[in-house]
Design a protein around this motif. Structure first.
Motif, PDB file in Angstrom:
ATOM      1  N   MET A  73       8.139  -0.708 -10.796  1.00 13.89           N
ATOM      2  CA  MET A  73       7.926  -0.548  -9.368  1.00 13.89           C
ATOM      3  C   MET A  73       7.783   0.939  -9.074  1.00 13.89           C
ATOM      4  O   MET A  73       8.562   1.755  -9.547  1.00 13.89           O
ATOM      5  N   ASP A  79       9.834  -5.844   4.587  1.00 14.61           N
ATOM      6  CA  ASP A  79       9.529  -6.401   3.273  1.00 14.61           C
ATOM      7  C   ASP A  79       8.264  -7.242   3.345  1.00 14.61           C
ATOM      8  O   ASP A  79       8.003  -7.924   4.344  1.00 14.61           O
ATOM      9  N   LEU A  80       7.519  -7.232   2.253  1.00 13.06           N
ATOM     10  CA  LEU A  80       6.299  -8.007   2.144  1.00 13.06           C
ATOM     11  C   LEU A  80       6.581  -9.505   2.239  1.00 13.06           C
ATOM     12  O   LEU A  80       7.497 -10.023   1.596  1.00 13.06           O
ATOM     13  N   LYS A  94       2.338  -7.086  -5.275  1.00 13.71           N
ATOM     14  CA  LYS A  94       3.300  -8.020  -5.869  1.00 13.71           C
ATOM     15  C   LYS A  94       4.620  -7.890  -5.116  1.00 13.71           C
ATOM     16  O   LYS A  94       5.246  -8.881  -4.760  1.00 13.71           O
ATOM     17  N   THR A  95       5.024  -6.639  -4.883  1.00 11.19           N
ATOM     18  CA  THR A  95       6.225  -6.355  -4.090  1.00 11.19           C
ATOM     19  C   THR A  95       5.945  -5.162  -3.189  1.00 11.19           C
ATOM     20  O   THR A  95       5.129  -4.298  -3.511  1.00 11.19           O
ATOM     21  N   ARG A 144       8.499  -2.891  -0.285  1.00  8.61           N
ATOM     22  CA  ARG A 144       9.703  -2.704   0.533  1.00  8.61           C
ATOM     23  C   ARG A 144       9.642  -1.299   1.107  1.00  8.61           C
ATOM     24  O   ARG A 144       9.446  -0.325   0.380  1.00  8.61           O
ATOM     25  N   GLU A 186       8.739   1.395  -1.716  1.00  4.26           N
ATOM     26  CA  GLU A 186       8.686   0.877  -3.082  1.00  4.26           C
ATOM     27  C   GLU A 186       7.650  -0.242  -3.131  1.00  4.26           C
ATOM     28  O   GLU A 186       7.619  -1.095  -2.243  1.00  4.26           O
ATOM     29  N   PHE A 187       6.833  -0.228  -4.189  1.00  6.49           N
ATOM     30  CA  PHE A 187       5.769  -1.220  -4.279  1.00  6.49           C
ATOM     31  C   PHE A 187       5.351  -1.429  -5.723  1.00  6.49           C
ATOM     32  O   PHE A 187       5.611  -0.591  -6.587  1.00  6.49           O
ATOM     33  N   SER A 188       4.707  -2.549  -5.962  1.00  2.21           N
ATOM     34  CA  SER A 188       4.074  -2.795  -7.254  1.00  2.21           C
ATOM     35  C   SER A 188       2.839  -3.655  -7.030  1.00  2.21           C
ATOM     36  O   SER A 188       2.803  -4.510  -6.144  1.00  2.21           O
TER      37      SER A 188
END
Length: 151
Positions: A1, A82-83, A89-90, A92, A111-113
């Motif tokens: 992430m 939050d997504l 994919k993620t 926040r 934070e993301f991926s």
């Protein structure tokens, strides 16, 4: 992430910064460069705990839809979105507002991926992190400008 952390000092109290950061119109104003619009949101102008909003904007040359929920809120110091659904994919995004002499220290932790495994992690590091950092800096500069120009 992947993780982005930004700090912005704003010459306004935390309560004002918190409220403007949750205001739908202020978000649209700060994301004007992407042609952002709201597809679905609560009727009132400010989001609150549990609210879900769907945004549509042009990012990286593609029209994207992103639906997020406000999953944590402790006014006027913190909220998190939050997504729910979108191209990540993620995702926040924590927003922190700390009183500081002469105003507020606003801090973003994003934070993301990407959903594409190894290629997604490579894309996140080499390109998407820089793009999203610029997007957040522009947004924060617009919020700062709006708050500091108030009488």
């Amino acid at each position: 992430m992947a993780r982005i952390e930004l700090e912005t000092f704003i010459g306004a109290p935390p309560e004002d910064c918190y409220a403007l950061a949750l205001n739908v119109q202020a978000h649209l104003d700060s994301a004007r460069q992407t042609g952002e619009r709201v597809l679905d949101a609560p009727a009132c102008g400010n989001l609150g705990l549990g609210d879900v909003v769907t945004w549509e904007a042009r990012h990286l040359g593609f029209r994207q839809r992103l639906t997020v929920r406000i999953t944590a809120a402790s006014p006027p110091h913190h909220f998190r979105d939050d997504l729910v659904q979108g191209a990540f994919k993620t995702l926040r995004h924590d927003h922190y507002f700390e009183a500081s002499p002469g105003g507020t220290r606003m801090r973003d932790v994003f934070e993301f991926s990407s959903p594409a495994g190894f290629l997604g992690r490579w894309f996140d590091r080499l390109f998407l992190t820089g793009y999203l950092t610029r997007f957040l800096r522009i947004r924060n500069a617009m919020l700062k400008q709006q708050l500091e120009q108030r009488p």
